[in-house]
Each structure stands twice: as structure tokens, then as C-alpha cells.
Design a protein around this motif. Structure first.
Motif, short mmCIF file in Angstrom:
data_model
loop_
_atom_site.label_atom_id
_atom_site.label_comp_id
_atom_site.label_asym_id
_atom_site.label_seq_id
_atom_site.Cartn_x
_atom_site.Cartn_y
_atom_site.Cartn_z
N LEU A 1 0.83 -1.20 0.00
CA LEU A 1 0.00 0.00 0.00
C LEU A 1 0.86 1.25 0.00
O LEU A 1 1.83 1.34 0.77
N GLY A 2 0.49 2.22 -0.84
CA GLY A 2 1.17 3.50 -0.83
C GLY A 2 1.08 4.21 -2.16
O GLY A 2 0.70 3.62 -3.17
N ASP A 3 1.37 5.50 -2.15
CA ASP A 3 1.39 6.32 -3.38
C ASP A 3 0.03 6.38 -4.07
O ASP A 3 -0.05 6.54 -5.28
N GLY A 4 -1.06 6.22 -3.30
CA GLY A 4 -2.38 6.24 -3.92
C GLY A 4 -2.69 4.99 -4.72
O GLY A 4 -3.59 5.00 -5.56
N LYS A 5 -1.94 3.93 -4.44
CA LYS A 5 -2.13 2.66 -5.16
C LYS A 5 -2.05 1.52 -4.17
O LYS A 5 -1.62 1.68 -3.02
N SER A 6 -2.47 0.35 -4.61
CA SER A 6 -2.23 -0.86 -3.83
C SER A 6 -2.03 -2.03 -4.78
O SER A 6 -2.53 -2.04 -5.91
N LEU A 7 -1.27 -3.00 -4.31
CA LEU A 7 -1.13 -4.28 -5.00
C LEU A 7 -1.49 -5.35 -4.00
O LEU A 7 -0.89 -5.45 -2.94
N SER A 8 -2.52 -6.12 -4.33
CA SER A 8 -2.92 -7.22 -3.46
C SER A 8 -2.73 -8.52 -4.23
O SER A 8 -3.15 -8.64 -5.37
N ALA A 9 -2.05 -9.46 -3.60
CA ALA A 9 -1.84 -10.78 -4.18
C ALA A 9 -2.41 -11.81 -3.22
O ALA A 9 -2.23 -11.71 -2.01
N GLN A 10 -3.11 -12.79 -3.78
CA GLN A 10 -3.83 -13.74 -2.94
C GLN A 10 -3.70 -15.13 -3.54
O GLN A 10 -3.98 -15.34 -4.73
N ARG A 11 -3.27 -16.07 -2.72
CA ARG A 11 -3.15 -17.45 -3.16
C ARG A 11 -4.55 -18.08 -3.27
O ARG A 11 -5.35 -18.03 -2.34
N ASN A 12 -4.85 -18.68 -4.43
CA ASN A 12 -6.11 -19.38 -4.63
C ASN A 12 -5.94 -20.87 -4.41
O ASN A 12 -4.83 -21.40 -4.49
N GLY A 13 -7.05 -21.54 -4.19
CA GLY A 13 -7.00 -22.97 -3.94
C GLY A 13 -6.49 -23.78 -5.11
O GLY A 13 -6.01 -24.90 -4.93
N ASP A 14 -6.59 -23.23 -6.33
CA ASP A 14 -6.14 -23.96 -7.52
C ASP A 14 -4.68 -23.69 -7.86
O ASP A 14 -4.19 -24.09 -8.93
N GLY A 15 -3.95 -23.02 -6.96
CA GLY A 15 -2.54 -22.75 -7.20
C GLY A 15 -2.26 -21.46 -7.93
O GLY A 15 -1.09 -21.09 -8.13
N ARG A 16 -3.29 -20.75 -8.33
CA ARG A 16 -3.12 -19.47 -9.02
C ARG A 16 -3.00 -18.36 -7.98
O ARG A 16 -3.68 -18.37 -6.95
N VAL A 17 -2.13 -17.42 -8.24
CA VAL A 17 -2.10 -16.18 -7.46
C VAL A 17 -2.85 -15.11 -8.24
O VAL A 17 -2.50 -14.81 -9.38
N ARG A 18 -3.90 -14.59 -7.62
CA ARG A 18 -4.66 -13.50 -8.23
C ARG A 18 -4.11 -12.18 -7.69
O ARG A 18 -3.90 -12.03 -6.49
N ILE A 19 -3.90 -11.25 -8.59
CA ILE A 19 -3.30 -9.97 -8.24
C ILE A 19 -4.23 -8.85 -8.69
O ILE A 19 -4.71 -8.85 -9.83
N GLY A 20 -4.47 -7.92 -7.78
CA GLY A 20 -5.24 -6.75 -8.12
C GLY A 20 -4.41 -5.51 -7.88
O GLY A 20 -3.90 -5.29 -6.77
N VAL A 21 -4.23 -4.70 -8.92
CA VAL A 21 -3.53 -3.43 -8.79
C VAL A 21 -4.58 -2.33 -8.79
O VAL A 21 -5.29 -2.14 -9.80
N SER A 22 -4.73 -1.65 -7.66
CA SER A 22 -5.77 -0.63 -7.51
C SER A 22 -5.18 0.77 -7.61
O SER A 22 -4.09 1.04 -7.09
N PHE A 23 -5.93 1.63 -8.26
CA PHE A 23 -5.57 3.04 -8.40
C PHE A 23 -6.69 3.86 -7.76
O PHE A 23 -7.84 3.82 -8.22
N TYR A 24 -6.35 4.56 -6.68
CA TYR A 24 -7.34 5.26 -5.88
C TYR A 24 -7.46 6.72 -6.30
O TYR A 24 -6.57 7.29 -6.90
N ASN A 25 -8.61 7.30 -5.93
CA ASN A 25 -8.90 8.70 -6.25
C ASN A 25 -8.77 8.94 -7.75
O ASN A 25 -8.21 9.95 -8.20
N THR A 26 -9.29 7.99 -8.51
CA THR A 26 -9.29 8.08 -9.97
C THR A 26 -10.72 8.15 -10.48
O THR A 26 -11.66 7.68 -9.82
#
Length: 369
Positions: free
Chosen positions: A197-222
Motif C-alpha cells: 500500500l502507498g502512493d495512492g495505489k495498492s497491489l494485493s496478491a492472494q493465493r487461490n485454492g487452484d494454485g493461481r495467485v490473483r493480483i489486483g492493482v488498484s488506483f485510488y482517487n481516480t
């Protein structure tokens, strides 16, 4: 009495399951052509929703598919500073286990009688006890329950409220089979949730049950049209990844390495919500559950509220077998209070994420005092 549920998501299926347990028939109408027609998204943090699963007789089956280790948390700043690492002990209680949304939906689907869900029924409108579908088919109902999500068509029967953009735009990407393809990144992300978290952005990575890592890159105040001006070419996955890396300029190379390792699935998602504390006058013959009733920021409450909505509405209907209007009014009164509180808490968390010092404020949230 005919109960028609529009939408075979978690809320609609929890309602159908609980009604089945109570010996009450219902039909679920779903626009998708089959249960496997599309992906169901990533992992869910199920906490208060466990109460609903217990009432529905599904808690043991839920724990069989849930991942307690998904409660692990790592929180970092863009320069790579590790602020928090929480690893779940093997004997820790599963208070907030993660579960794959598709697995939970399958559990609910398998818990209702065959034929309960009518696939390929795209709801168009309703009135005078008749449902109208996009292909011209119709069906009758005595009670209509809108479980049709953020863009609910049933909602218009009760309120003019519509979802509005809240200044967050997310690009979703992912790394398949991460343990095999990128074991170094798998070790970095860990077993659960990984937040930068920082710079008005975030990167969230989450391990899924099927072995995939899902990643969300968020841009805030946009702005709502930010994707059109962001320079991200969504029709060219390699170039889209490169542009995302450019937009994270100055971040630790470990974080941009996550983006570089992603496959060609690049999905833009604008975040919208309904007004906090939305209510409507109780109307005989129709009500709402889940995101159709109380769309919140995606901070961990929506799925839990949907499960509770479905089960608690079913219990109210079972308690008033000869009085659907009384049951609906009782359910809505409780739902408005419960989801209003959850909505306010979700909005507070969203405000935290959008703040300039988000990482430090998040640390204080997890480690108060």
C-alpha cells in the motif's frame, strides 16, 4: 405459494438451500447457461457468513473446502519495507478462513434439489405476479427475490438507487500454478494475503485454492473513465503488463516482478457501491438480498452479508408460512440494520485504503495500540 429467486450467486443459493431445509420449494432463475459458464472470481474471507452455513447444515462441508492458512497476512510499503507478517498456526481456529468462491458456490449448488436452478433464464422484468425473460418465456411468482447482484434489474421495483463509482479502479491479473512456474514469487506471497500500500495505489496478491495467485492493482482517487485515459492497452496483454509496471515506477522490483510473471488475463474493474444504509418501503411480493440490496466496497463483507441475507430471509419465511409480507418486513428490518453497520465499516476501511498513509494506518488497524 411460489418463491422465485433471480440469480444463482451465493445469496440466492443460500436462500434456496435454507428454504429446502425448511421444506419450502423455490425456483432459482439464472441468466448463465450452466454452472460452469464463467469463472467465479477469487478467494473469499468467510467469517460472519459461517453462521449462515451452520444454520443451513453446511458448516462441516464448508470447513472441508476452506483454507485456514489463507488467514495469513503480509503488509508492505512500496519501497519493500515489511510492516506486518502474520502466519496462522496449524492449530489456530478458522475464524476467517479463505475459500475459493467457485468451490463455495458448488457446495451450495450441490445442496439444493436437482432442477432448483433454471439455467439460461435472463430476467427482464416483472409485474402482476409474472416474470418476463429475455427470450420471451414467462413464469409466475408470489414472492420475487432479487439476488441478481450489483446491476440488479429487480432492484428497480423497490428503489431508484443505482451503484456509483467510488474513485477506485482495479486491474486484475494472475500467475497460474505459481509453485511450479515461479517458486520464488510463491514463497514471497505466502499462503494467504499479500498487500502493498502507498502512493495512492495498492497491489494485493492472494493465493487461490487452484494454485493461481490473483493480483489486483488498484488506483485510488481516480475517475470513472480512468481506464480510457490510463494508457493501458487491454487488447495487448504484454503491453498492458508493461504499462502497469510503468505505473508502479519507484516500487520495489519484487513487486513489479509479480506483474511481469502474469499470464494474458488482464481484466479492468471499476468499483461501485450503493448508498450506505439504503432502505426502501417494504413492498408485498418483492425483496432483495446480497449486492442487489447493499453493494459495498470489496473489503470482505459482501459475501458474508449475502449468505446471511439468504438464510435469514428463509428463516423468516418459514416462521410466517401464511404471511409472506410479514416475513419480508421482518427480514428487511433486520437486514437494513445489519448491513448498514457492515456498510459503514466497509466505507471506513475503503477510506483507509485511499489515504496517503494507507500502509501505516492499516498496520494500526491490525495492531491497535
Amino acid at each position: 405459494m411460489t418463491i422465485a429467486i433471480v440469480g444463482a450467486g451465493l445469496g440466492g443459493l443460500a436462500l434456496a438451500r435454507m428454504l429446502h431445509v425448511k421444506g419450502i420449494d423455490a425456483v432459482v432463475y439464472e441468466r448463465e447457461p450452466s454452472r460452469d459458464a464463467r469463472g467465479q472470481g477469487g478467494m473469499l474471507d468467510i467469517h460472519s457468513g459461517q453462521r449462515a452455513l451452520r444454520e443451513a447444515g453446511l458448516l462441516d462441508r464448508f470447513h472441508a473446502i476452506a483454507r485456514p492458512e489463507g488467514q495469513d497476512m503480509r503488509l508492505l510499503e512500496p519501497d519493500g519495507t515489511l510492516l506486518l507478517q502474520e502466519d496462522t498456526p496449524d492449530d489456530a481456529p478458522s475464524l476467517r478462513p479463505e475459500v475459493d468462491r467457485a468451490d463455495l458456490r458448488d457446495l451450495l449448488l450441490d445442496s439444493v434439489p436437482e432442477g432448483t436452478v433454471r439455467w439460461g433464464h435472463a430476467f427482464e422484468s416483472a409485474g402482476d405476479g409474472v416474470l418476463h425473460f429475455a427470450d420471451g418465456r414467462t413464469a409466475t411468482y408470489d414472492l420475487l427475490v432479487g439476488a441478481d447482484g450489483a446491476q440488479s434489474r429487480v432492484r428497480a421495483l423497490l428503489t431508484d438507487a443505482r451503484p456509483v463509482h467510488i474513485g477506485q479502479n482495479v486491474v486484475e491479473v494472475g500467475i497460474p500454478d505459481v509453485d511450479r512456474t515461479h517458486p520464488d514469487l510463491a514463497a514471497m506471497v505466502g499462503r494467504g494475503n499479500y498487500w502493498v500500500l502507498g502512493d495512492g495505489k495498492s497491489l494485493s496478491a492472494q493465493r487461490n485454492g487452484d494454485g493461481r495467485v490473483r493480483i489486483g492493482v488498484s488506483f485510488y482517487n481516480t475517475a470513472e473513465n480512468w481506464f480510457a485515459t490510463s494508457g493501458i492497452p487491454f487488447d495487448d496483454p504484454a503491453a498492458a503488463r508493461a504499462r502497469l509496471i510503468d505505473l508502479l515506477a519507484g516500487w520495489d522490483p519484487r513487486f513489479t516482478a509479480l506483474i511481469a510473471a502474469c499470464d494474458d488475463t488482464v481484466v479492468p474493474r471499476s468499483i461501485t457501491t450503493l448508498p450506505i444504509g439504503l432502505t426502501w418501503p417494504s413492498t408485498p411480493g418483492v425483496t432483495l438480498i446480497g449486492d442487489a440490496a447493499h453493494l459495498m466496497p470489496p473489503v470482505g463483507e459482501g459475501a458474508n452479508m449475502a449468505l446471511l441475507d439468504g438464510v435469514l430471509l428463509a428463516l423468516a419465511l418459514a416462521a410466517h408460512p401464511d404471511g409472506f409480507p410479514a416475513a419480508v418486513e421482518e427480514y428487511e428490518r433486520e437486514m437494513f440494520e445489519r448491513t448498514g453497520a457492515a456498510g459503514r465499516m466497509s466505507a471506513d476501511m475503503q477510506e483507509l485504503l485511499m489515504s496517503p498513509d494507507a500502509a501505516r494506518r492499516m498496520l494500526a488497524f491490525f495492531q491497535p495500540g
